[in-house]
Design an enzyme around this catalytic site. Structure first.
Site, PDB file in Angstrom:
ATOM      1  N   PRO A  16      87.540  19.268  82.784  1.00 24.20           N
ATOM      2  CA  PRO A  16      87.255  17.850  82.554  1.00 24.20           C
ATOM      3  C   PRO A  16      88.549  17.057  82.668  1.00 24.20           C
ATOM      4  O   PRO A  16      89.552  17.427  82.057  1.00 24.20           O
ATOM      5  CB  PRO A  16      86.734  17.826  81.104  1.00 24.20           C
ATOM      6  CG  PRO A  16      87.284  19.052  80.454  1.00 24.20           C
ATOM      7  CD  PRO A  16      87.466  20.067  81.549  1.00 24.20           C
ATOM      8  N   CYS A  99      92.280  16.930  73.202  1.00 23.45           N
ATOM      9  CA  CYS A  99      92.927  15.713  73.704  1.00 23.45           C
ATOM     10  C   CYS A  99      93.881  15.148  72.658  1.00 23.45           C
ATOM     11  O   CYS A  99      93.497  14.957  71.503  1.00 23.45           O
ATOM     12  CB  CYS A  99      91.865  14.668  74.066  1.00 23.45           C
ATOM     13  SG  CYS A  99      92.612  13.129  74.636  1.00 23.45           S
ATOM     14  N   LYS A 138      86.329  23.123  73.919  1.00 28.69           N
ATOM     15  CA  LYS A 138      87.595  23.273  74.655  1.00 28.69           C
ATOM     16  C   LYS A 138      88.710  22.879  73.700  1.00 28.69           C
ATOM     17  O   LYS A 138      88.705  21.773  73.166  1.00 28.69           O
ATOM     18  CB  LYS A 138      87.609  22.383  75.895  1.00 28.69           C
ATOM     19  CG  LYS A 138      88.921  22.450  76.688  1.00 28.69           C
ATOM     20  CD  LYS A 138      88.746  21.805  78.058  1.00 28.69           C
ATOM     21  CE  LYS A 138      90.021  21.818  78.878  1.00 28.69           C
ATOM     22  NZ  LYS A 138      90.948  20.733  78.521  1.00 28.69           N
ATOM     23  N   ASN A 210      92.515  28.340  80.325  1.00 31.24           N
ATOM     24  CA  ASN A 210      92.895  27.145  81.085  1.00 31.24           C
ATOM     25  C   ASN A 210      94.386  26.868  80.868  1.00 31.24           C
ATOM     26  O   ASN A 210      94.941  27.178  79.838  1.00 31.24           O
ATOM     27  CB  ASN A 210      92.050  25.951  80.593  1.00 31.24           C
ATOM     28  CG  ASN A 210      92.597  24.608  81.055  1.00 31.24           C
ATOM     29  OD1 ASN A 210      93.044  23.796  80.245  1.00 31.24           O
ATOM     30  ND2 ASN A 210      92.592  24.372  82.353  1.00 31.24           N
ATOM     31  N   ARG A 233      94.468  20.524  87.334  1.00 28.69           N
ATOM     32  CA  ARG A 233      95.222  19.740  88.315  1.00 28.69           C
ATOM     33  C   ARG A 233      95.235  20.358  89.708  1.00 28.69           C
ATOM     34  O   ARG A 233      95.127  19.651  90.715  1.00 28.69           O
ATOM     35  CB  ARG A 233      96.648  19.506  87.799  1.00 28.69           C
ATOM     36  CG  ARG A 233      96.667  18.502  86.663  1.00 28.69           C
ATOM     37  CD  ARG A 233      97.942  18.563  85.868  1.00 28.69           C
ATOM     38  NE  ARG A 233      98.024  19.791  85.076  1.00 28.69           N
ATOM     39  CZ  ARG A 233      98.961  20.041  84.179  1.00 28.69           C
ATOM     40  NH1 ARG A 233      99.919  19.156  83.963  1.00 28.69           N
ATOM     41  NH2 ARG A 233      98.961  21.162  83.485  1.00 28.69           N
TER      42      ARG A 233
HETATM   43  C1  LIG Z   1      94.245  13.237  84.559  1.00 26.40           C
HETATM   44  C2  LIG Z   1      93.834  14.249  83.515  1.00 26.40           C
HETATM   45  C3  LIG Z   1      92.832  13.916  82.625  1.00 26.40           C
HETATM   46  C4  LIG Z   1      92.413  14.846  81.656  1.00 26.40           C
HETATM   47  N1  LIG Z   1      91.351  14.532  80.860  1.00 26.40           N
HETATM   48  C5  LIG Z   1      90.832  15.489  80.028  1.00 26.40           C
HETATM   49  C6  LIG Z   1      89.622  15.288  79.313  1.00 26.40           C
HETATM   50  O1  LIG Z   1      88.953  14.251  79.422  1.00 26.40           O
HETATM   51  N2  LIG Z   1      89.189  16.286  78.488  1.00 26.40           N
HETATM   52  C7  LIG Z   1      89.872  17.460  78.357  1.00 26.40           C
HETATM   53  O2  LIG Z   1      89.443  18.351  77.613  1.00 26.40           O
HETATM   54  N3  LIG Z   1      91.008  17.686  79.020  1.00 26.40           N
HETATM   55  C8  LIG Z   1      91.484  16.745  79.868  1.00 26.40           C
HETATM   56  N4  LIG Z   1      92.597  17.015  80.617  1.00 26.40           N
HETATM   57  C9  LIG Z   1      93.230  18.339  80.495  1.00 26.40           C
HETATM   58  C10 LIG Z   1      92.635  19.326  81.506  1.00 26.40           C
HETATM   59  O3  LIG Z   1      91.259  19.528  81.269  1.00 26.40           O
HETATM   60  C11 LIG Z   1      93.368  20.676  81.412  1.00 26.40           C
HETATM   61  O4  LIG Z   1      93.170  21.213  80.130  1.00 26.40           O
HETATM   62  C12 LIG Z   1      94.867  20.550  81.666  1.00 26.40           C
HETATM   63  O5  LIG Z   1      95.129  19.716  82.787  1.00 26.40           O
HETATM   64  C13 LIG Z   1      95.499  21.920  81.882  1.00 26.40           C
HETATM   65  O6  LIG Z   1      94.923  22.578  83.004  1.00 26.40           O
HETATM   66  P1  LIG Z   1      95.683  22.603  84.439  1.00 26.40           P
HETATM   67  O7  LIG Z   1      97.078  23.095  84.169  1.00 26.40           O
HETATM   68  O8  LIG Z   1      94.866  23.550  85.260  1.00 26.40           O
HETATM   69  O9  LIG Z   1      95.688  21.206  84.931  1.00 26.40           O
HETATM   70  C14 LIG Z   1      93.032  16.107  81.578  1.00 26.40           C
HETATM   71  C15 LIG Z   1      94.041  16.428  82.488  1.00 26.40           C
HETATM   72  C16 LIG Z   1      94.435  15.526  83.462  1.00 26.40           C
HETATM   73  C17 LIG Z   1      95.501  15.915  84.455  1.00 26.40           C
END
Ligand SMILES: Cc1cc2nc3c(=O)[nH]c(=O)nc-3n(C[C@H](O)[C@H](O)[C@H](O)COP(=O)(O)O)c2cc1C
Length: 338
Positions: A16, A99, A138, A210, A233
């Site tokens: 998300p 968050c 999460k 994650n 990302r």
């Molecule tokens: C632009 C952006 C918005 C995000 N919004 C949410 C969100 O609404 N809810 C959530 O649980 N995590 C949110 N995250 C965190 C991601 O879900 C994820 O946990 C985090 O980016 C780490 O994973 P990655 O290293 O694969 O990006 C967001 C991340 C990014 C980059």
């Protein structure tokens, strides 16, 4: 409407992401992989209960299996929202316990809930009582100076005891004071081994890892230790990677042989949406990284970003942008990015 979840397993999910995983993005990602589980942006209980629901949580049936992520900490409001989400047809309801933004801290939900495992359990139990689709969480490893062993164990036990179907762990702490949400995705160190250990200690609860997973090869390695991986990302910024999800992680054919054919498959959707009044760029912005690491990627991106924002932009802009890049196979994209 959809009381039966269409989730077959949680081996691979797209995270998300606020401002990113909107319905256009999800539709596009679904073209690229039929098997990934896809998540909405976080939507707060207040927004679901009082906002324009169709605009906020409406989605296209093509997106299945799709999970909604809720932000909140009032069990009754969460139960009401879970019911609404289930009636909309969502396949899973996920609670955000990760968050770190100030707005979320003021509302006493998101990552703050890492300090209140009892309340997390109450929230899950209330949602579970309201819906038949799976309810999941999460979370982070912990917050601030919490001991990440004890904090994560307490939340995990609470989720399992309340009947949560799965726990997604972003494998770093959130530091609630002094870091922006963006810094909180980069600065606190990753600890994947902690999540592997969590799975070993909870064989009966689905655990999804994650954080910092940059390629499907890495994802596949983690699958030896956990039930699933969630990519954020890397999936958004380099969406071509998703075309290899079905063959590499599920042993099923890739939906497309080349990146261009995947983009072309989105054109009917773009035409339909633009005819309904959606701005072209609201969809096209999610394609900017489509050719990342491939020759011609910069020209594609630049054309889309400059021509695509014009008021009369249409699917024709995408066709012209695609003409600027070679028709790259997924294998050569993977090799170029390796
Ligand atoms: C632009 C952006 C918005 C995000 N919004 C949410 C969100 O609404 N809810 C959530 O649980 N995590 C949110 N995250 C965190 C991601 O879900 C994820 O946990 C985090 O980016 C780490 O994973 P990655 O290293 O694969 O990006 C967001 C991340 C990014 C980059």
């Amino acid at each position: 409407m959809g009381k039966v979840s269409k989730i077959r397993d949680r081996r691979f999910a797209i995270a998300p992401m606020m401002e990113w995983t909107d319905r256009h993005c999800r539709f596009f990602h679904r073209l690229l992989t039929r098997r990934a589980l896809i998540y909405t942006e976080m939507v707060t209980t207040g927004a679901v209960l009082h906002g324009d629901r169709t605009r906020l949580i409406g989605f296209d049936p093509f997106e299945h299996p799709v999970a909604i992520q809720l932000g909140g900490s009032d069990p009754r409001a969460l139960a009401d929202c879970a019911r609404i989400a289930e009636d909309f047809g969502y396949d899973e309801v996920n609670l955000n316990v990760g968050c770190p933004s100030d707005r979320v801290q003021e509302g006493r939900f998101g990552a703050c809930l890492m300090a209140e495992p009892g309340l997390v359990g109450d929230c899950i139990a209330a949602m579970r009582a309201a819906v038949r689709v799976p309810v999941t969480v999460k979370c982070r490893l912990g917050i601030d100076d919490q001991d990440p062993e004890g904090a994560l164990d307490a939340v995990t036990r609470a989720v399992a005891a309340a009947g949560g179907a799965a726990l997604v762990v972003h494998a770093r702490k959130a530091w609630l004071k002094g870091l922006s949400p963006r810094e909180n995705r980069e600065v606190p160190p990753l600890d994947h081994a902690r999540v592997h250990r969590l799975k070993a200690a909870h064989p009966d609860l689905e655990i999804v890892l994650n954080g910092g997973i940059g390629s499907l090869d890495t994802a596949a390695e983690h699958l030896a230790h956990v039930d699933g991986v969630m990519m954020g990302r890397a999936a958004y910024q380099e969406p071509w990677r998703l075309i290899a999800v079905d063959p590499l992680l599920f042993g099923e054919p890739a939906p497309f042989d080349t990146i261009r054919s995947a983009a072309e498959a989105l054109i009917p959707y773009i035409e339909r949406e633009v005819a309904r009044g959606t701005r072209f760029y609201a969809i096209a912005r999610h394609l900017l990284g489509l050719f990342h690491a491939v020759p011609g990627a910069r020209a594609f991106r630049r054309y889309l970003a400059t021509e695509g924002v014009k008021p009369d932009a249409s699917a024709q802009v995408l066709r012209q942008a695609l003409a600027l890049v070679p028709d790259t196979s997924i294998d050569s994209a993977r090799a170029a990015a390796a």
